[in-house]
Every structure is written in C-alpha cells, then in structure tokens.
Design an enzyme around this catalytic site. Structure first.
Site, PDB file in Angstrom:
ATOM      1  N   ASN A 171      -2.197  25.338  37.620  1.00 20.80           N
ATOM      2  CA  ASN A 171      -3.624  25.278  37.940  1.00 20.80           C
ATOM      3  C   ASN A 171      -3.878  23.860  38.439  1.00 20.80           C
ATOM      4  O   ASN A 171      -3.910  22.926  37.655  1.00 20.80           O
ATOM      5  CB  ASN A 171      -4.457  25.576  36.687  1.00 20.80           C
ATOM      6  N   TRP A 172      -4.025  23.756  39.746  1.00 19.51           N
ATOM      7  CA  TRP A 172      -4.159  22.413  40.349  1.00 19.51           C
ATOM      8  C   TRP A 172      -5.526  21.799  40.057  1.00 19.51           C
ATOM      9  O   TRP A 172      -5.728  20.620  40.272  1.00 19.51           O
ATOM     10  CB  TRP A 172      -3.930  22.493  41.855  1.00 19.51           C
ATOM     11  N   GLY A 179      -1.644  22.613  33.916  1.00 15.35           N
ATOM     12  CA  GLY A 179      -2.535  21.752  34.689  1.00 15.35           C
ATOM     13  C   GLY A 179      -1.789  20.533  35.191  1.00 15.35           C
ATOM     14  O   GLY A 179      -1.078  20.583  36.196  1.00 15.35           O
ATOM     15  N   GLY A 180      -1.927  19.432  34.485  1.00 17.79           N
ATOM     16  CA  GLY A 180      -1.373  18.142  34.912  1.00 17.79           C
ATOM     17  C   GLY A 180       0.073  18.196  35.382  1.00 17.79           C
ATOM     18  O   GLY A 180       0.418  17.647  36.440  1.00 17.79           O
ATOM     19  N   GLY A 204      -5.526  18.932  28.797  1.00 19.65           N
ATOM     20  CA  GLY A 204      -5.610  17.591  29.368  1.00 19.65           C
ATOM     21  C   GLY A 204      -5.654  16.481  28.329  1.00 19.65           C
ATOM     22  O   GLY A 204      -5.948  15.332  28.651  1.00 19.65           O
TER      23      GLY A 204
HETATM   24  P1  13P Z   1      -3.247  20.639  31.180  1.00 18.08           P
HETATM   25  O1  13P Z   1      -1.873  21.233  31.358  1.00 18.08           O
HETATM   26  O2  13P Z   1      -3.502  19.490  32.098  1.00 18.08           O
HETATM   27  O3  13P Z   1      -3.546  20.356  29.745  1.00 18.08           O
HETATM   28  O4  13P Z   1      -4.287  21.766  31.647  1.00 18.08           O
HETATM   29  C1  13P Z   1      -4.165  23.022  31.124  1.00 18.08           C
HETATM   30  C2  13P Z   1      -5.084  23.918  31.855  1.00 18.08           C
HETATM   31  O5  13P Z   1      -6.280  23.823  31.735  1.00 18.08           O
HETATM   32  C3  13P Z   1      -4.489  24.911  32.752  1.00 18.08           C
HETATM   33  O6  13P Z   1      -5.441  25.822  33.196  1.00 18.08           O
END
Ligand code: 13P
Length: 248
Positions: free
Chosen positions: A10-11, A234-235, A173
């Site tokens: 998920n960018w 995400g990250g 995050g």
């Molecule tokens: P992170 O991997 O940055 O914690 O984000 C997770 C997320 O919200 C994926 O949709």
C-alpha cells in the site's frame, strides 16, 4: 484447499508518476515468486504508468480508493469501472486512514465492497482496532462489527474471492508490530466470524492478510501462522525490502 498467498504493497500518498515507474523497475526482479500474488496498490495518478511498467511481470495493480457511483457529477472522484478499464484488479477498502481522515463509515464501506465486486475488482477489506480498544479488551467485538457491517448483502461466493486485511491501528507506521500470536488470534477470529456468517467453505477460502509495520525482519514469522495468508505492507513496500517480504 490451500489458500494462495497474497503480498500487497500500500503505497499510500507516496510516489510521483516518475518515481513510481522507477520503483517498479527497481523491484522487478526482487518480487518474482510464482507461489505468491504480488500487488502494488498505488495512488490514482500512478495507476496508468504502473500498469504499463509491470506489463509482462508477475505484479498485479491495485487502487487505494474510488467512489461508489459509476459516473456523473462527482468532481474529483474516480469510479470502479474507470479503475477496471485501466487494468486495476484489487482495491483497498476501509483502511483506517480513510475511516479516520475521510470519515468513511461502515455503511459507506459496505457500498464500496459491493461496487468493487460488481465492477470485477477484488476488495482488500481492512479492519482493525485502536490501542484503546485493545486495552479495553474489545478487539474482537469491534472487528466482528466491522466485518459484519461491511459485508451486509455480500454473498458467500463473493466473499470467497475477497481479501481481508487485519491492521491494528496501533501497529500502522509505528514500528510496533503485533506479535505473530496476536495477529494469528485476530486473523483466526475473522475466519471464525466468516464461518458463522456464511459457512466453513467460505471461511476456508477467504484470504486474510496482516498489516502494520510488516517488514523483512518479521514477515517470515507472521506468514508462518495458519490463518495469515499474506501481508498488506506500507512503508516497506516503497523500497527493495519489499522483495524480501514477498519471498519470506
Ligand atoms: P506500515 O507497513 O507502514 O505500518 O503500514 C501498514 C498499512 O497501513 C498498510 O495498509
């Protein structure tokens, strides 16, 4: 029946179109894995160039959002048929950031799930509790409420095709990952909920991801759990590390 694993990035609101194309080139050889569905969920403006950039690879393209009408006077919005026509196969629905910042409630999210299915796009339906809810001991009550409300009127055959992502809000995050046991407990709870709402075959078919600070270091342990069929990342999806998650 074995569930096929699905690792999705998920960018979020990252990557200009030219950065997006460069990232696809950087990741191309790192994300090769025939046993896994690999998906990049990208900002709307990156969809067309990313679809082009991943042609001929094992990568599928997802969107992060859309509006529930097919067309019309909704300035600034894009529709599910538009996504489908552009080559989108998956779409994230119900991410905690959209629930919080854009006030998307479960009645609206239910419409989005149905609209995505109608358009032939696979929903990645997100759910997850806040830290406060976890500390109050209502995690599973809350998640069962989200799943039940978001799937009102969705058939068993449709549910068999969707992806559910368990994303504890406190782990997104923050660098704080749920332990693999915590993640497994909730993912199993989600599967049990689907079994109650539908039947065992539907519960056995639906794919459930974990998301929340998933990375190269913790992916293997999380993905080893029985009810965790993949990750929503995400990250770590914005760098070469994503290849290590895909191959964990
Ligand atoms: P992170 O991997 O940055 O914690 O984000 C997770 C997320 O919200 C994926 O949709």
């Amino acid at each position: 029946m074995a569930r096929r694993r699905i690792i999705a990035g998920n960018w979020k609101m990252n990557m200009t179109p030219s950065q997006a194309v460069a990232l696809c080139a950087e990741l191309k050889d790192l994300v090769v894995n025939d046993a896994v569905d690999v998906v990049y969920c990208v900002p709307a403006i990156d969809i067309v160039p990313v679809v082009e950039a991943v042609k001929g690879t094992n990568v599928h393209v997802g969107a992060e959002n859309f509006y529930i009408e097919d067309k019309g006077a909704y300035t600034g919005e894009i529709s599910a048929p538009m996504l489908k026509d552009a080559g989108v196969e998956y779409v994230i629905i119900g991410h905690s950031e959209r629930r919080e910042y854009f006030k998307e409630d479960d009645a609206f999210l239910n419409k989005k799930v149905k609209k995505a299915l109608e358009a032939g796009i696979t929903p990645i339906l997100c759910c997850g509790e806040s830290l406060e809810q976890r500390e109050m001991g209502v995690t599973m009550d809350w998640i069962r409420f989200q799943i039940k409300s978001d799937l009102v009127g969705v058939t068993a055959d449709q549910v068999k095709t969707i992806v559910i992502a368990y994303e504890p809000i406190w782990a997104i995050g923050t660098g704080k990952t749920a332990t693999s046991d915590q993640a497994q407990e909730v993912c199993k709870g989600i599967r049990d909920c689907i079994a109650e709402m539908y039947d065992d075959a539907t519960a056995a078919a639906v794919r459930i991801q974990y998301g929340g600070s998933m990375n190269a270091g913790n992916a293997k342990e999380l993905l080893a759990k029985e009810d965790i069929d993949g990750g929503l990342i995400g990250g770590a999806s914005l760098k070469a590390e994503f290849g290590s998650v895909v191959n964990a």
